[in-house]
Design a protein around this motif. Structure first.
Motif, mmCIF file in Angstrom:
data_model
loop_
_atom_site.group_PDB
_atom_site.id
_atom_site.type_symbol
_atom_site.label_atom_id
_atom_site.label_comp_id
_atom_site.label_asym_id
_atom_site.label_seq_id
_atom_site.Cartn_x
_atom_site.Cartn_y
_atom_site.Cartn_z
ATOM 1 N N SER A 131 0.857 -1.195 0.000
ATOM 2 C CA SER A 131 0.000 0.000 0.000
ATOM 3 C C SER A 131 0.884 1.233 0.000
ATOM 4 C CB SER A 131 -0.934 0.019 1.211
ATOM 5 O OG SER A 131 -0.184 0.081 2.416
ATOM 6 N N ILE A 132 0.382 2.294 -0.612
ATOM 7 C CA ILE A 132 1.122 3.551 -0.713
ATOM 8 C C ILE A 132 0.192 4.675 -0.292
ATOM 9 C CG2 ILE A 132 2.345 5.123 -2.255
ATOM 10 C CD1 ILE A 132 3.035 2.777 -4.010
ATOM 11 N N GLU A 133 0.700 5.570 0.536
ATOM 12 C CA GLU A 133 -0.066 6.749 0.947
ATOM 13 C C GLU A 133 0.821 7.986 0.838
ATOM 14 O OE1 GLU A 133 0.517 5.694 5.648
ATOM 15 O OE2 GLU A 133 -1.043 7.121 5.084
ATOM 16 N N GLN A 134 0.195 9.117 0.587
ATOM 17 C CA GLN A 134 0.911 10.373 0.421
ATOM 18 C C GLN A 134 1.018 11.083 1.761
ATOM 19 O OE1 GLN A 134 -1.078 13.260 -1.958
ATOM 20 N NE2 GLN A 134 0.733 14.521 -2.290
ATOM 21 N N LEU A 135 2.247 11.475 2.107
ATOM 22 C CA LEU A 135 2.457 12.270 3.309
ATOM 23 C C LEU A 135 2.369 13.751 2.957
ATOM 24 C CD1 LEU A 135 5.411 10.277 4.937
ATOM 25 C CD2 LEU A 135 2.948 9.983 5.258
ATOM 26 N N GLU A 136 2.549 14.589 3.950
ATOM 27 C CA GLU A 136 2.419 16.038 3.743
ATOM 28 C C GLU A 136 3.473 16.530 2.758
ATOM 29 O OE1 GLU A 136 2.449 20.180 6.387
ATOM 30 O OE2 GLU A 136 2.758 18.238 7.328
ATOM 31 N N ASP A 137 3.016 17.362 1.769
ATOM 32 C CA ASP A 137 3.943 17.919 0.786
ATOM 33 C C ASP A 137 4.938 18.852 1.449
ATOM 34 O OD1 ASP A 137 2.644 16.535 -1.102
ATOM 35 O OD2 ASP A 137 1.519 18.218 -1.931
ATOM 36 N N LYS A 138 6.163 18.873 0.902
ATOM 37 C CA LYS A 138 7.224 19.730 1.425
ATOM 38 C C LYS A 138 7.781 20.590 0.302
ATOM 39 C CE LYS A 138 8.582 16.325 4.929
ATOM 40 N NZ LYS A 138 9.706 15.532 5.496
ATOM 41 N N ILE A 139 8.453 21.670 0.673
ATOM 42 C CA ILE A 139 9.081 22.571 -0.284
ATOM 43 C C ILE A 139 10.583 22.460 -0.115
ATOM 44 C CG2 ILE A 139 9.300 24.943 -1.090
ATOM 45 C CD1 ILE A 139 6.571 23.719 -1.561
ATOM 46 N N GLY A 140 11.302 22.206 -1.248
ATOM 47 C CA GLY A 140 12.752 22.035 -1.198
ATOM 48 C C GLY A 140 13.494 23.348 -1.112
ATOM 49 N N THR A 141 14.817 23.258 -1.216
ATOM 50 C CA THR A 141 15.671 24.451 -1.099
ATOM 51 C C THR A 141 15.468 25.400 -2.261
ATOM 52 O OG1 THR A 141 17.435 23.219 -2.185
ATOM 53 C CG2 THR A 141 17.399 23.206 0.226
ATOM 54 N N ASN A 142 15.046 24.892 -3.430
ATOM 55 C CA ASN A 142 14.825 25.733 -4.608
ATOM 56 C C ASN A 142 13.350 26.067 -4.805
ATOM 57 O OD1 ASN A 142 17.590 25.693 -5.426
ATOM 58 N ND2 ASN A 142 17.278 23.573 -6.105
ATOM 59 N N ASN A 143 12.565 26.019 -3.713
ATOM 60 C CA ASN A 143 11.131 26.306 -3.763
ATOM 61 C C ASN A 143 10.396 25.374 -4.725
ATOM 62 O OD1 ASN A 143 11.304 28.419 -1.891
ATOM 63 N ND2 ASN A 143 11.823 29.890 -3.508
ATOM 64 N N LEU A 144 10.843 24.146 -4.803
ATOM 65 C CA LEU A 144 10.228 23.150 -5.668
ATOM 66 C C LEU A 144 9.412 22.176 -4.818
ATOM 67 C CD1 LEU A 144 13.274 22.375 -7.966
ATOM 68 C CD2 LEU A 144 11.328 23.843 -8.477
ATOM 69 N N PRO A 145 8.266 21.696 -5.360
ATOM 70 C CA PRO A 145 7.436 20.777 -4.573
ATOM 71 C C PRO A 145 8.092 19.418 -4.396
ATOM 72 C CG PRO A 145 6.598 20.965 -6.803
ATOM 73 C CD PRO A 145 7.714 21.961 -6.680
ATOM 74 N N LEU A 146 8.053 18.926 -3.182
ATOM 75 C CA LEU A 146 8.596 17.607 -2.857
ATOM 76 C C LEU A 146 7.455 16.759 -2.321
ATOM 77 C CD1 LEU A 146 11.883 18.667 -1.024
ATOM 78 C CD2 LEU A 146 11.597 18.134 -3.437
ATOM 79 N N GLN A 147 7.265 15.586 -2.939
ATOM 80 C CA GLN A 147 6.227 14.676 -2.505
ATOM 81 C C GLN A 147 6.856 13.471 -1.828
ATOM 82 O OE1 GLN A 147 3.638 13.317 -5.590
ATOM 83 N NE2 GLN A 147 1.997 14.702 -4.990
ATOM 84 N N VAL A 148 6.361 13.164 -0.642
ATOM 85 C CA VAL A 148 6.872 12.024 0.120
ATOM 86 C C VAL A 148 5.793 10.955 0.118
ATOM 87 C CG1 VAL A 148 7.747 11.200 2.324
ATOM 88 C CG2 VAL A 148 8.306 13.520 1.545
ATOM 89 N N LEU A 149 6.142 9.798 -0.397
ATOM 90 C CA LEU A 149 5.233 8.666 -0.442
ATOM 91 C C LEU A 149 5.702 7.609 0.556
ATOM 92 C CD1 LEU A 149 4.779 8.251 -4.300
ATOM 93 C CD2 LEU A 149 3.353 9.521 -2.701
ATOM 94 N N LYS A 150 4.762 7.152 1.370
ATOM 95 C CA LYS A 150 5.052 6.101 2.336
ATOM 96 C C LYS A 150 4.601 4.768 1.746
ATOM 97 C CE LYS A 150 4.175 4.613 7.080
ATOM 98 N NZ LYS A 150 3.447 4.907 8.328
ATOM 99 N N ILE A 151 5.578 3.865 1.507
ATOM 100 C CA ILE A 151 5.307 2.553 0.920
ATOM 101 C C ILE A 151 5.339 1.522 2.038
ATOM 102 C CG2 ILE A 151 6.025 0.866 -0.798
ATOM 103 C CD1 ILE A 151 7.454 3.126 -2.252
ATOM 104 N N SER A 152 4.216 0.827 2.253
ATOM 105 C CA SER A 152 4.090 -0.134 3.354
ATOM 106 C C SER A 152 3.732 -1.503 2.796
ATOM 107 C CB SER A 152 3.008 0.323 4.342
ATOM 108 O OG SER A 152 3.291 1.616 4.840
ATOM 109 N N PHE A 153 4.205 -2.532 3.546
ATOM 110 C CA PHE A 153 3.861 -3.910 3.198
ATOM 111 C C PHE A 153 3.480 -4.648 4.471
ATOM 112 C CE2 PHE A 153 3.590 -7.477 0.468
ATOM 113 C CZ PHE A 153 4.022 -8.570 1.182
ATOM 114 N N ILE A 154 2.310 -5.298 4.437
ATOM 115 C CA ILE A 154 1.757 -5.986 5.602
ATOM 116 C C ILE A 154 1.701 -7.481 5.301
ATOM 117 C CG2 ILE A 154 -0.237 -6.189 7.131
ATOM 118 C CD1 ILE A 154 -0.958 -3.320 6.446
ATOM 119 N N ASP A 155 2.178 -8.266 6.273
ATOM 120 C CA ASP A 155 2.155 -9.722 6.114
ATOM 121 C C ASP A 155 2.250 -10.363 7.488
ATOM 122 O OD1 ASP A 155 3.704 -12.507 5.361
ATOM 123 O OD2 ASP A 155 2.420 -11.787 3.718
ATOM 124 N N GLU A 156 2.013 -11.676 7.529
ATOM 125 C CA GLU A 156 2.106 -12.397 8.790
ATOM 126 C C GLU A 156 3.553 -12.641 9.206
ATOM 127 O OE1 GLU A 156 -0.126 -15.948 8.482
ATOM 128 O OE2 GLU A 156 -1.983 -14.972 7.857
#
Length: 722
Positions: A131-156
């Motif tokens: 599963s993948i979910e989007q975390l809060e967007d961030k702004i880099g040093t050059n005022n560019l949008p940075l997207q952080v994606l959290k990739i999770s895997f669930i199993d026994e």
């Protein structure tokens, strides 16, 4: 609020309820605990491992693209990456193509692993897999949008969760390197093709602009439109001034015409009356009668037969005189001829009228000329919006194309070297670790069941044994008291009091009813109270009552409002009523009727004489008088229990058809109990939703020693009325 709560649920009743329902408490607790235990047994543990992936646009490409025109920058971004789009990135990361590459890396550890194992399935209604979910967007040093994606895997298996994410991490990094190489070839091909195309577009835009100027013979349509707009504003100002002057002159001309006509008509009427001998004779006779009447009025009163005869003679002469005058002036035309109108008129007025006519004609001609000029300018100005839009479009196109060409030539060489660094870049911010336990913990689930099961059992027992003591319906009120239900009054709707008081004649009503009319913002409709009054009339058989006391178990149950409404209903039946505010401790009647309370019942009880009783009573209607409570005394019980109070009630019963006494609540003080012994009959008011069973029974027990004729249910909902 605390008192109300303690009345309903005291400790003793709570313990009794729980003791009687102990088996219910035990049974509910066992059922809840059994369900929780069953859920805990069937629950399997799952583990989760995650990593964070930073998705960003390359800084060099964005800086270079920012120097390009918007159109070119957008097209280059389309080649490298349309945008940092969350949806498209998630679909790419979850694509079967990339997952298959990860499965190849995992086969040495898990030979039977499939795509479905990684994409996910449900274990005991709990989702597993990637599963993948989007975390809060961030702004880099050059005022560019940075997207952080959290990739999770669930199993026994906690180890498996880490290995799967490590394999995916390697696949994502390999894909990112290969994708950058593809972007390099596409970017260089686009720049070379775009340069020649843009040169042709610049030449074509310049030709279009030059053709527009020659066709319309104009260099800048926007500047020319401003000149026309200024001319239009000047013409409109002149036209507005001309119209104002024309209205003023026309008004003066109309007033002058009316003045000339009025003077001419009055002169002809005066001349006709002076020339009539019969009219002058009647006028002289009327004046003689007036003189004789004035002399006789000094000797006799207005009731004298001589005075009445002279007044009648004067009236007859006046009628004959008016009739003669009407006959003389009836044949005079309202609109005289031109010669008759000029006769007797000041020549200066005639001259002024002629001058005004000349001015009006000049202003009308000027207004017509200005209107034609305005229409021409508007027609010319209507062409310019489309010309301006076309000119701006052509000029903007030329400027944009030139700027694009200049910037593209400057960046052609540097873009070919840096474009490979463009597009979306995937960087791992957080490495995956061994999976952690998630979902429901069996121990926590069992402890929660142990804590909540007795609470649910107690709640079920209280809900089972709980009942309300507050009275909400008229039927319940009647069943509890076994008293006659005189009426069920709904929540009082605002309606004017003047609409349901009797419309009696007399000038006094206009002055003294005004204060009572001011209460029309709260008084109820009269139909319900008329029925209540009829019920009271039926209850007084065979001995009619003269004094009626209104009381209630508690304060605030609406007895004052009902008493006033009953007074108005009685007034509609032509009864003379006295309303007495006997609540000396907390008077309220004078506030409702907006009357003065500087004097009233308290001072009247101290006054031992009966000659000034009328001074304490305030009339609010020709048939309704009010005796307010007056200033608060030091000892209300002493005043109310005095012989003076009893004598006053008897005297009022002899004077009025009905005496209504607004008494305080029966449970609050002893004042109402004292008044109950003086009044013929007693009516108790109970408000639904406020009166409790205990208060009702206590009040009924107290009033049972006197003539309690019935009870009124106040605040009854429409569907509960009897």
């Amino acid at each position: 609020m605390n008192n109300s709560f303690s009345d309903k649920f005291n400790i003793k009743e709570l313990s009794i309820t729980l003791r009687r329902r102990r088996f219910l408490v035990l049974g509910v607790s066992c059922v809840v605990m059994s369900l929780v235990s069953l859920i805990a047994i069937n629950t399997k543990s799952t583990y989760q491992s995650s990593m964070q992936l930073l998705v960003s646009s390359d800084a060099n490409t964005n800086n270079q693209a920012s120097k390009l025109p918007n159109l070119i920058a957008d097209e280059i971004s389309d080649i490298n990456s349309p945008s940092v789009d969350y949806t498209s990135q998630v679909k790419l990361l979850l694509s079967s193509k990339l997952i298959e590459k990860a499965i190849i890396l995992l086969r040495p550890y898990y030979p039977n692993i499939t795509i479905e194992d990684i994409q996910g399935k449900n274990i005991n209604a709990q989702p597993t897999g990637l599963s993948i979910e989007q975390l809060e967007d961030k702004i880099g040093t050059n005022n560019l949008p940075l997207q952080v994606l959290k990739i999770s895997f669930i199993d026994e298996d906690p180890i498996k969760t880490k290995r799967v994410l490590l394999a995916l991490q390697q696949v994502y990094q390999d894909y990112n390197i290969n994708h950058q190489k593809e972007r390099l070839n596409k970017g260089l091909a686009f720049v070379n093709a775009r340069l020649s195309q843009l040169q042709q577009e610049v030449r074509q835009s310049e030709k279009n602009l030059e053709y527009f100027r020659r066709k319309h013979n104009i260099l800048d349509p926007e500047a020319q439109s401003k000149i026309l707009l200024q001319s239009l504003a000047e013409v409109q100002n002149q036209l507005q001034t001309n119209r104002a002057q024309l209205q003023d002159v026309q008004a003066r001309y109309t007033n002058l015409e009316q003045a000339i006509t009025s003077v001419s008509h009055q002169a002809r009427i005066h001349s006709r009356l002076n020339q009539s001998n019969s009219y002058q004779t009647l006028l002289n006779e009327f004046k003689k009668t007036e003189l004789t009447l004035a002399k006789e009025q000094q000797r006799y009163t207005d009731e004298s037969p001589i005075i009445e005869q002279l007044k009648e003679q004067r009236q007859n002469q006046l009628v004959i005189l008016k009739r003669e005058a009407n006959q003389l002036i009836s044949d005079i035309p309202v609109i005289p001829s031109e010669n008759e109108q000029i006769e007797g008129i000041n020549p200066q007025l005639i001259q002024e009228r002629t001058q005004l006519q000349t001015i009006i004609l000049g202003l009308l001609a000027n207004a017509k000329s200005l209107a034609e000029t305005e229409q021409k300018i508007r027609f010319e100005f209507s062409k310019y919006p489309s010309l301006i839009a076309e000119y701006n479009r052509l000029l903007t196109s030329v400027q944009t194309k030139r700027k694009q060409l200049e910037q593209l030539l400057q960046t052609q060489q540097s873009l070919s070297l840096k474009i490979a660094q463009g597009g979306i870049d995937w960087q791992v911010m957080e490495e995956p670790s061994i999976g952690k336990l998630i979902g429901i913990n069996r121990l926590s689930l069992l402890l929660g069941g142990i804590a909540i099961s007795p609470i649910l059992g107690i709640a079920a027992a209280l809900s089972w044994g709980m009942f309300t003591r507050t009275i909400y319906s008229a039927q319940e009120l009647q069943q509890l008291t076994n008293l006659r239900l005189l009426g069920s009054v709904p929540k009082l709707a605002p309606r004017g009091f003047k609409k349901w008081l009797p419309n009696l004649s007399g000038n006094k009503q206009n002055t003294i009813a005004s204060s009572f009319g001011e209460t029309d913002s709260w008084l109820p409709c009269h139909e319900t109270l008329d029925i209540l009054y009829q019920n009271l009339n039926i209850s007084k058989y065979p001995l009619p009552f003269k004094s009626l006391m209104f009381t209630s178990a508690l304060s605030g149950e609406g007895k004052t409002t009902l008493l006033l409404g009953l007074a108005a209903s009685a007034a509609r039946m032509h009864q003379r009523i006295l309303v007495i505010d006997a609540n000396l401790r907390y008077p309220n009647l004078h506030k409702t009727l907006q009357l003065s309370n500087d004097w009233g019942l308290s001072l009247l009880l101290l006054d031992e004489t009966n000659t000034h009783i009328h001074n304490y009573i305030q009339p609010v209607h020709p048939l309704i008088d009010v005796l307010t409570a007056g200033p608060k005394p030091d000892d209300t019980i002493k005043l109310l229990s005095s012989q003076r109070m009893k004598e006053l009630l008897k005297k009022f019963e002899q004077t009025y058809d009905l005496v209504l006494v607004d008494a305080p609540s029966i449970l609050g003080t002893a004042d109402a109990r004292i008044l109950a012994g003086y009044c013929h009959e007693i009516v108790m008011v109970g408000r639904m939703g406020l009166l409790t069973q205990s208060d009702l029974m206590q009040a009924q027990e107290i009033l049972s020693h006197w003539n309690l004729i019935g009870i009124i249910a106040n605040g009854v909902r429409s569907y509960q009325q009897l």
